[in-house]
Design a protein around this motif. Structure first.
Motif, PDB file in Angstrom:
ATOM      1  N   ASN A   6       0.807  -1.229   0.000  1.00  0.00           N
ATOM      2  CA  ASN A   6       0.000   0.000   0.000  1.00  0.00           C
ATOM      3  C   ASN A   6       0.837   1.274   0.000  1.00  0.00           C
ATOM      4  OD1 ASN A   6      -2.909  -1.110   0.452  1.00  0.00           O
ATOM      5  ND2 ASN A   6      -1.655  -2.182   1.969  1.00  0.00           N
ATOM      6  N   PRO A   7       1.756   1.433  -0.945  1.00  0.00           N
ATOM      7  CA  PRO A   7       2.493   2.697  -1.021  1.00  0.00           C
ATOM      8  C   PRO A   7       1.553   3.819  -1.450  1.00  0.00           C
ATOM      9  CG  PRO A   7       2.914   1.404  -2.983  1.00  0.00           C
ATOM     10  CD  PRO A   7       2.110   0.522  -2.052  1.00  0.00           C
ATOM     11  N   GLY A   8       1.907   5.023  -1.081  1.00  0.00           N
ATOM     12  CA  GLY A   8       1.079   6.147  -1.518  1.00  0.00           C
ATOM     13  C   GLY A   8       1.164   6.366  -3.008  1.00  0.00           C
ATOM     14  N   ASP A   9       2.331   6.056  -3.582  1.00  0.00           N
ATOM     15  CA  ASP A   9       2.565   6.270  -5.008  1.00  0.00           C
ATOM     16  C   ASP A   9       3.384   5.103  -5.543  1.00  0.00           C
ATOM     17  OD1 ASP A   9       3.242   7.082  -7.535  1.00  0.00           O
ATOM     18  OD2 ASP A   9       4.253   8.926  -6.932  1.00  0.00           O
ATOM     19  N   TRP A  10       2.789   4.291  -6.409  1.00  0.00           N
ATOM     20  CA  TRP A  10       3.477   3.118  -6.937  1.00  0.00           C
ATOM     21  C   TRP A  10       4.682   3.486  -7.791  1.00  0.00           C
ATOM     22  CZ3 TRP A  10       2.933  -1.733  -5.371  1.00  0.00           C
ATOM     23  CH2 TRP A  10       1.765  -2.081  -4.686  1.00  0.00           C
ATOM     24  N   GLY A  11       4.772   4.732  -8.190  1.00  0.00           N
ATOM     25  CA  GLY A  11       5.919   5.166  -8.983  1.00  0.00           C
ATOM     26  C   GLY A  11       7.120   5.552  -8.146  1.00  0.00           C
ATOM     27  N   TYR A 291     -11.209   2.151   0.276  1.00  0.00           N
ATOM     28  CA  TYR A 291     -12.230   3.148   0.571  1.00  0.00           C
ATOM     29  C   TYR A 291     -11.627   4.503   0.959  1.00  0.00           C
ATOM     30  CZ  TYR A 291     -15.575  -0.626   0.222  1.00  0.00           C
ATOM     31  OH  TYR A 291     -16.332  -1.668  -0.261  1.00  0.00           O
ATOM     32  N   LEU A 292     -10.441   4.501   1.564  1.00  0.00           N
ATOM     33  CA  LEU A 292      -9.789   5.775   1.866  1.00  0.00           C
ATOM     34  C   LEU A 292      -9.448   6.533   0.590  1.00  0.00           C
ATOM     35  CD1 LEU A 292      -7.309   4.993   4.805  1.00  0.00           C
ATOM     36  CD2 LEU A 292      -9.436   6.305   4.886  1.00  0.00           C
ATOM     37  N   LEU A 306      -2.442  15.179   2.299  1.00  0.00           N
ATOM     38  CA  LEU A 306      -1.710  15.055   3.563  1.00  0.00           C
ATOM     39  C   LEU A 306      -0.231  14.700   3.417  1.00  0.00           C
ATOM     40  CD1 LEU A 306      -4.349  13.139   5.729  1.00  0.00           C
ATOM     41  CD2 LEU A 306      -3.923  15.601   5.606  1.00  0.00           C
ATOM     42  N   TYR A 307       0.147  14.091   2.300  1.00  0.00           N
ATOM     43  CA  TYR A 307       1.516  13.573   2.197  1.00  0.00           C
ATOM     44  C   TYR A 307       2.341  14.240   1.096  1.00  0.00           C
ATOM     45  CZ  TYR A 307      -0.648   9.911   4.999  1.00  0.00           C
ATOM     46  OH  TYR A 307      -1.322   9.237   5.972  1.00  0.00           O
ATOM     47  N   ALA A 316       6.985  10.588   0.899  1.00  0.00           N
ATOM     48  CA  ALA A 316       5.528  10.725   0.958  1.00  0.00           C
ATOM     49  C   ALA A 316       4.862   9.372   0.745  1.00  0.00           C
ATOM     50  CB  ALA A 316       5.055  11.723  -0.095  1.00  0.00           C
ATOM     51  N   SER A 317       5.397   8.616  -0.203  1.00  0.00           N
ATOM     52  CA  SER A 317       4.833   7.303  -0.514  1.00  0.00           C
ATOM     53  C   SER A 317       4.942   6.354   0.674  1.00  0.00           C
ATOM     54  CB  SER A 317       5.552   6.707  -1.730  1.00  0.00           C
ATOM     55  OG  SER A 317       4.991   5.474  -2.094  1.00  0.00           O
ATOM     56  N   VAL A 318       6.129   6.301   1.302  1.00  0.00           N
ATOM     57  CA  VAL A 318       6.317   5.379   2.419  1.00  0.00           C
ATOM     58  C   VAL A 318       5.602   5.886   3.674  1.00  0.00           C
ATOM     59  CG1 VAL A 318       8.473   6.341   3.379  1.00  0.00           C
ATOM     60  CG2 VAL A 318       8.028   3.882   3.515  1.00  0.00           C
TER      61      VAL A 318
END
Length: 344
Positions: A6-11, A291-292, A306-307, A316-318
């Protein structure tokens, strides 16, 4: 795995938190075999007393089958809730492999001696090596270890069809049928270690010493075998079984020495909260992010609000993933304090 999945950004993902693209092994690649390993250890602790009475075996086997079927159903239902329809429902999967390995290892534990299980480990690892490296794939007429060209991928396409596999190309699946055979060995290694830990005729320090010794030997053997049969999680190669199994043995040996021998237990409580409710934690790690991510603040997602504005892209991703881990841990901690254990 909650952190990894569940990273914030897969890139933008730090390398240790990614799976190997193909050959090789990152820390992330060790988590799944660690789980299958501890399933094997747990089989001994849960069943040793009852298994001694043969008349108990049918009841134990039926119980294991029931749990396995429930795990598979949970996995399929979770997919259907997010992606309705059966046309592209993925049949193999993480929970499916855990279920199959647990069930088969239960039967092997009940019906065989440790000597027989040791021989099974050797036969399955060597046999798997021979099959992948020397048996021609019907599609091409020669053996291959490439993602879509190996005999395991061919078997999955034949049995499940391309519509029900994981990869974007729908040509192979990391939890396929053939790879379940060496995955069973990972569980059998856990049974071997669980049986060793349960022995009454060995001092704890002797147990730890041998665990660390065998663990290091397995790691080295896996690395050597990996020179000509690459360490590969997706194929669950024999070298990967030994390499990951070795680290699992070393990790358990260290934890056993710290917690059971030296008595340092308080630091482990947060991990125990996850461990006793591993299944609901895993399921929630699929639902909560889904859902988030649907929540919007002025048209922006939670991650964008938020990140992303306050950290570098990787941090931010982690950070987003870490907060999710803490959120799910808080829920598991509440269950733990209330002595609520959800299991199948």
């Amino acid at each position: 795995m909650i952190l990894v999945n569940n990273p914030g950004d897969w890139g933008h993902i730090y390398a240790p938190l990614e799976h190997s693209v193909w050959n090789g092994c990152t820390p992330t690649d060790l988590i799944f075999p660690f789980f299958l390993f501890i399933v094997g250890v747990s089989i001994v602790y849960a069943m040793e007393t009852k298994a001694a009475v043969v008349s108990n075996h049918p009841k134990i086997i039926w119980g294991a089958l029931r749990r396995s079927v429930i795990l598979i159903i949970i996995s399929l239902i979770t997919q259907l809730l997010f992606h309705p329809g059966f046309a592209h429902l993925r049949f193999p999967g993480v929970l499916q492999r855990i279920a199959v390995v647990y069930f088969i290892c239960t039967i092997i534990y009940l019906k065989t001696s440790q000597k027989t299980r040791d021989w099974l480990i050797v036969i399955l690892l060597i046999g798997y090596y021979v099959v992948l490296n020397f048996v021609p794939v019907p599609d091409t007429g020669h053996a291959s270890l490439e993602p879509a060209a190996n005999i395991g991928a061919w078997l999955d396409r034949t049995v499940f069809t391309t519509n029900h596999l994981w990869s974007e190309s729908h040509t192979w699946d990391p939890e396929g049928l053939l790879g379940t055979l060496p995955a069973i060995v990972t569980g059998l290694i856990g049974i071997r270690v669980g049986s060793w830990l349960k022995r009454k005729d060995r001092d704890d320090n002797v147990k730890v010493s041998w665990l660390l010794t065998y663990g290091v030997l397995a790691i080295v053997t896996g690395l050597i075998w990996g020179l000509f049969f690459p360490i590969n999680k997706a194929l669950w190669t024999s070298s990967y079984v030994l390499y990951a199994g070795g680290w699992a043995i070393v990790g358990l040996g260290i934890c056993y020495w710290l917690i059971d021998v030296q008595g340092y237990k308080k630091w482990a409580s947060p991990f125990v909260a996850f461990g006793v409710n591993a299944l609901p934690a895993y399921i929630l790690s699929n639902y909560i992010p889904h859902y988030l991510n649907k929540l919007k603040f002025g048209g922006a997602t939670i991650y964008q609000t938020l990140y992303a504005p306050y950290f570098s892209p990787f941090n931010a991703s982690v950070a987003s993933a870490v907060v999710l881990v803490l959120l799910i841990w808080l829920l598991m901690w509440i269950l733990y304090l209330r002595k609520i254990i959800i299991k199948v």
